[in-house]
Design a protein around this motif. Structure first.
Motif, short mmCIF file in Angstrom:
data_model
loop_
_atom_site.label_atom_id
_atom_site.label_comp_id
_atom_site.label_asym_id
_atom_site.label_seq_id
_atom_site.Cartn_x
_atom_site.Cartn_y
_atom_site.Cartn_z
N GLU A 551 0.80 -1.21 0.00
CA GLU A 551 0.00 0.00 0.00
C GLU A 551 0.84 1.27 0.00
O GLU A 551 0.29 2.37 0.12
CB GLU A 551 -0.94 0.00 1.21
N GLY A 552 2.20 1.15 -0.10
CA GLY A 552 3.05 2.32 -0.25
C GLY A 552 3.64 2.83 1.04
O GLY A 552 4.12 3.97 1.08
N LYS A 553 3.68 2.03 2.09
CA LYS A 553 4.19 2.53 3.37
C LYS A 553 5.69 2.73 3.31
O LYS A 553 6.23 3.72 3.86
CB LYS A 553 3.81 1.59 4.49
N SER A 554 6.46 1.83 2.69
CA SER A 554 7.93 1.98 2.62
C SER A 554 8.29 3.20 1.80
O SER A 554 9.18 3.99 2.17
CB SER A 554 8.54 0.72 2.02
N THR A 555 7.65 3.37 0.67
CA THR A 555 7.92 4.56 -0.15
C THR A 555 7.53 5.82 0.60
O THR A 555 8.23 6.84 0.53
CB THR A 555 7.13 4.46 -1.46
N THR A 556 6.41 5.78 1.32
CA THR A 556 5.98 6.95 2.07
C THR A 556 6.97 7.27 3.18
O THR A 556 7.28 8.45 3.45
CB THR A 556 4.59 6.71 2.65
N ALA A 557 7.49 6.24 3.87
CA ALA A 557 8.48 6.48 4.91
C ALA A 557 9.72 7.15 4.34
O ALA A 557 10.25 8.13 4.89
CB ALA A 557 8.82 5.16 5.60
N LEU A 558 10.21 6.64 3.21
CA LEU A 558 11.37 7.24 2.56
C LEU A 558 11.07 8.65 2.09
O LEU A 558 11.88 9.57 2.25
CB LEU A 558 11.80 6.35 1.39
N ALA A 559 9.85 8.85 1.51
CA ALA A 559 9.52 10.17 0.98
C ALA A 559 9.39 11.21 2.09
O ALA A 559 9.88 12.34 1.96
CB ALA A 559 8.22 10.08 0.20
N LEU A 560 8.72 10.84 3.19
CA LEU A 560 8.60 11.79 4.30
C LEU A 560 9.95 12.11 4.91
O LEU A 560 10.23 13.26 5.31
CB LEU A 560 7.64 11.24 5.35
N ALA A 561 10.82 11.09 5.03
CA ALA A 561 12.17 11.35 5.56
C ALA A 561 12.93 12.30 4.63
O ALA A 561 13.63 13.23 5.09
CB ALA A 561 12.92 10.03 5.72
N GLU A 562 12.78 12.09 3.32
CA GLU A 562 13.47 12.95 2.36
C GLU A 562 12.94 14.37 2.43
O GLU A 562 13.70 15.36 2.38
CB GLU A 562 13.32 12.37 0.95
N VAL A 563 11.58 14.53 2.52
CA VAL A 563 10.99 15.85 2.56
C VAL A 563 11.39 16.59 3.84
O VAL A 563 11.70 17.79 3.82
CB VAL A 563 9.46 15.74 2.45
N ILE A 564 11.43 15.86 4.97
CA ILE A 564 11.83 16.49 6.22
C ILE A 564 13.30 16.87 6.19
O ILE A 564 13.71 17.94 6.64
CB ILE A 564 11.52 15.56 7.40
N GLY A 565 14.14 15.96 5.64
CA GLY A 565 15.56 16.27 5.55
C GLY A 565 15.85 17.43 4.63
O GLY A 565 16.84 18.15 4.79
N ARG A 566 14.98 17.62 3.63
CA ARG A 566 15.16 18.73 2.70
C ARG A 566 15.03 20.07 3.41
O ARG A 566 15.54 21.10 2.93
CB ARG A 566 14.13 18.62 1.58
N THR A 567 14.37 20.11 4.56
CA THR A 567 14.19 21.36 5.31
C THR A 567 15.35 21.64 6.26
O THR A 567 15.27 22.60 7.05
CB THR A 567 12.88 21.28 6.10
N GLY A 568 16.42 20.78 6.21
CA GLY A 568 17.58 21.00 7.07
C GLY A 568 17.55 20.20 8.33
O GLY A 568 18.44 20.37 9.19
N LYS A 569 16.64 19.35 8.54
CA LYS A 569 16.55 18.51 9.71
C LYS A 569 17.33 17.22 9.48
O LYS A 569 17.49 16.75 8.34
CB LYS A 569 15.08 18.18 10.02
N ARG A 570 17.84 16.65 10.61
CA ARG A 570 18.51 15.36 10.56
C ARG A 570 17.45 14.29 10.83
O ARG A 570 16.79 14.28 11.88
CB ARG A 570 19.64 15.28 11.58
#
Length: 743
Positions: A551-570
């Motif tokens: 249902e896309g949970k792994s991709t969503t986990a990666l995507a949210l991590a990428e989007v959050i990291g894009r804002t300068g967060k670790r």
């Protein structure tokens, strides 16, 4: 950070169950979309099914039309009047008001389709022996279709007649012309000439059957009236004979009878009554004469009576005396009384006076005689009248029974005369062949076939296809429990919607590399919504789970991590799916060691953290598959690891296993602030989703909301760019067509 079961922000199990029951019991409840728009979306979702069903129906209709034999329809038109023509001006057997009933025309239409009428047409045209008739209807005669052995000729004839009758009734059509008295009779067969013949014969036989029914009803009435007339004739003769015999026995002689306008005897003049009337008249006259005679007899002196004054003798004597008196007076003037001439005249006068006295006495005596004679005649008449009155009284008593006989005879005579008159009228009306049915148009041989009609058949096939498609789509919609649109999340699940991820044709990981892509914009929208779920903003630790895999949970986990990291967060991304890990494959990282080793007792966590190509994103892979992942996650070590890692990273994003049939996700949910629940659009049943959410809550996990993955905006009728600003990258929508899942 463990989530407390008493957290007011966590939805209750009862809320999920109530949401599911409401969605299950009242699917037509509150919806943000208009009904017509929902229908349009359903049509778009099943457009290929609809197109296939309609195409199949059109193909079947075309093939059936091409295979059908041409059929010809002949039409004849008749006028059916409410009232029958009254040629003789004599009232017939049927009531004239009967035709005005509302049932009249319905009865006529039913008679036009009567079995007896079809049999009359078959006999008139000898259709049972006409092989062309069977060929014109694509049927086989009985003997050709019989399989039970040889048949008796009479049986064959009877079955053929029934077969012909059924074919006639199946191919004739009765079509009334609205708001008129006209009726179209149409007959259809493969032979144009036969269709015209049968249509004309049908009308002719209908008229004939109508007249036959009228004649039959008249004949029955005549027969009934004849029987009644015969019986009434005997009764009339018997009643008249009884009256005559009784009158003869009682000496009742009738001189005159009077009858009223209805033929009833109102008065009779008998001989006794006539005699009494005559004698009574004579008595009245005798009584008057007796009274007059008595008056004359008792009137006193008769000198001045009418008889005396009118008596010629007395008048002559008085005239002579008057002359002598005048002569004596003349003599007394000239002579003395003793004068001889005077004395002679005096003696003559005295003689005349004596004669007058005798004559007057005779007149007085005749008056007495007349009185006695009148009195005797009156008394005689009174005796006769009294005798006749006694006889008449006896006759009147006898006349009571005589009148009974007479009234019986009068009644029988009236009935007999009335029935005889009606019998004559029915006889006249029944012999005149007048009908209330007139032929307007005779059937002509049709020049072109009436069927098959290709445009009509194709239109019917199209309508049938649309109807079948509608029924099919309705059935599919009823058995489809998937969450199809973002509005369904709020309506069916009563859970906050964090966002929805579009369905794309390329690899979603590749799409994440472009910040302007649809996928990146969608996950950034999810991240923005997720930051509103806690008082301190974006949750520092959260897990991504779903009801089942894919249902896309792994991709969503990666995507949210990428989007959050894009804002300068670790951001630390942990693959906690110890049964089927996938993040190491997406990021091309070795999976020899990872979370499983940490949970098994490995104290050094830093060597297991891998840097990724994404800015600010690190990964702890799942590691080797343990024999019992639930046991590893059930202790407090996992929560302690998360607490420790939050000291090094701003956010920890965990890819959790599916909920169905596994205990991993609820255990992971207790160790973090909450979970993001993934729902694949149009795939996962509502029951499974609600059951998973209920299980998470019962396990003490908090669900922030739902992310709808693999959402096809075009299929749902929203178009490109639904909900994400101006189209994900200003014109890249054309590049996103295709439709590959995001995980």
């Amino acid at each position: 950070m463990a989530n407390s079961p008493n957290n007011p922000l966590a939805p209750s199990a009862q809320s999920y169950a109530a949401a599911f029951d409401s969605a299950r019991d009242d699917e037509g409840g509150f919806s943000l979309q208009p009904v017509l728009l929902q229908y349009w979306e359903a049509a778009l979702r099943w457009r290929y099914v609809i197109a296939g069903i309609i195409a199949l129906c059109l193909a079947v209709g075309l093939i059936a039309t091409l295979l059908m034999a041409p059929r010809y329809t002949a039409r004849t038109q008749v006028e059916i009047s409410r009232e029958q023509k009254n040629v003789t001006n004599v009232e017939g057997l049927e009531s004239q008001q009967e035709g005005r009933d509302l049932e009249f025309y319905a009865t006529q239409y039913a008679l036009l389709k009567a079995t007896s009428l079809a049999e009359r047409v078959a006999r008139r045209l000898n259709l049972a022996g006409n092989e062309a008739f069977f060929a014109a209807h694509g049927a086989k005669p009985v003997e050709a279709a019989a399989s039970d052995g040889p048949l008796d000729p009479r049986q064959i004839a009877a079955k053929r007649e029934r077969q012909v009758r059924d074919l006639l009734l199946a191919n004739v059509a009765i079509e009334p012309v609205r708001t008129s008295r006209l009726v179209d009779i149409k007959y259809t067969s493969r032979s144009p000439e036969l269709s015209a013949r049968i249509a004309n014969a049908w009308v002719a036989e209908f008229i004939g059957s109508t007249m036959d029914r009228q004649f039959a009803s008249t004949a029955d009435a005549r027969q009934f009236l004849e029987q009644r007339l015969s019986a009434l004739r005997e009764r009339l003769e018997q009643s008249e004979r009884s009256a005559v015999v009784y009158a003869t026995d009682r000496d009742i002689v009738t001189l005159e009878s009077r009858q009223d306008e209805n033929g009833r005897t109102t008065s009779q003049r008998t001989l006794a009554a006539a005699d009494l009337e005559s004698l009574n008249t004579a008595l009245m006259q005798a009584r008057a004469e007796r009274i007059a005679a008595e008056s004359r007899a008792r009137s006193g002196s008769a000198e001045n009576t009418t008889e005396v004054l009118t008596n010629a003798t007395i008048s002559e004597l008085r005239a002579k005396r008057a002359e002598l008196a005048a002569e004596h007076a003349n003599l007394m003037v000239r002579f003395e009384p003793g004068y001889p001439a005077a004395r002679a005249v005096q003696r003559q006068i005295e003689t005349l006076d004596a004669a007058l006295a005798r004559e007057t006495g005779r007149v007085a005596g005749s008056r007495q005689l007349s009185f006695r004679e009148a009195l005797a005649r009156e008394q005689a008449l009174e005796q006769k009248v009294a005798g006749l009155k006694a006889g008449l009284d006896k006759q009147r008593r006898d006349a009571i029974q005589f009148n009974i006989y007479q009234r019986d005879a009068d009644t029988n005579r009236q009935l007999y005369d009335a029935l005889l008159q009606r019998y004559k009228e029915i006889g006249i009306a029944g012999t005149v062949g007048a009908s209330n049915i007139a032929i307007v148009d005779q059937a002509e041989v049709p020049g072109a076939p009436s069927s098959p009609n290709l445009p009509l058949n194709m239109a019917l096939a199209l309508l049938i296809g649309i109807g079948l498609a509608a029924v099919t789509v309705f059935a599919l919609e009823q058995i489809d429990e998937g969450v199809r649109t973002p509005a369904d999340v709020r309506r069916m699940l009563s859970v906050p919607l964090l966002g929805n991820v579009p369905l794309v044709k390329d690899d979603p990981v590749v799409e994440l590399a472009d910040p302007k892509s649809f996928v990146s914009e969608a996950y950034f929208s999810v991240r923005s919504t997720l930051s509103l779920t806690t008082p301190h903003g974006l949750p520092r630790s959260f897990a991504i789970s779903s009801s089942r895999s894919g249902e896309g949970k792994s991709t969503t986990a990666l995507a949210l991590a990428e989007v959050i990291g894009r804002t300068g967060k670790r951001v630390l991304l942990i693959d906690a799916d110890l049964r089927s890990p996938s993040l190491h494959a997406l990021l091309a990282i070795d999976n020899d060691v990872g979370l499983a080793n940490i949970l098994a007792g490995e104290n050094l966590v830093s060597p297991l953290i891998h840097e990724t190509q994404w800015r600010g994103v690190s990964l702890i892979p799942a590691g080797p598959l343990p024999p019992s992942p639930a046991e590893l996650l059930s202790n407090e070590r996992f929560a302690e690891i998360i607490e420790a890692l939050l000291g090094e990273f701003d956010h920890v994003v965990i890819d959790a296993p599916p909920v169905v049939d596994l205990a991993d996700a609820p255990l992971i949910g207790r160790a973090v602030e909450g979970l993001v629940f993934m729902v694949e659009a149009e795939k996962t049943p509502r029951r499974v989703i609600v059951s998973s959410l209920d299980r998470l809550h019962n396990g003490g996990a908090k669900v922030f909301g739902v992310v709808l993955s693999k959402f096809d905006a075009r299929r749902q009728g929203y178009g490109y760019g639904y909900g994400y600003g101006y189209g994900y990258g200003y014109g890249q929508g054309a590049e996103q067509e295709g439709g590959r899942p995001t995980a």
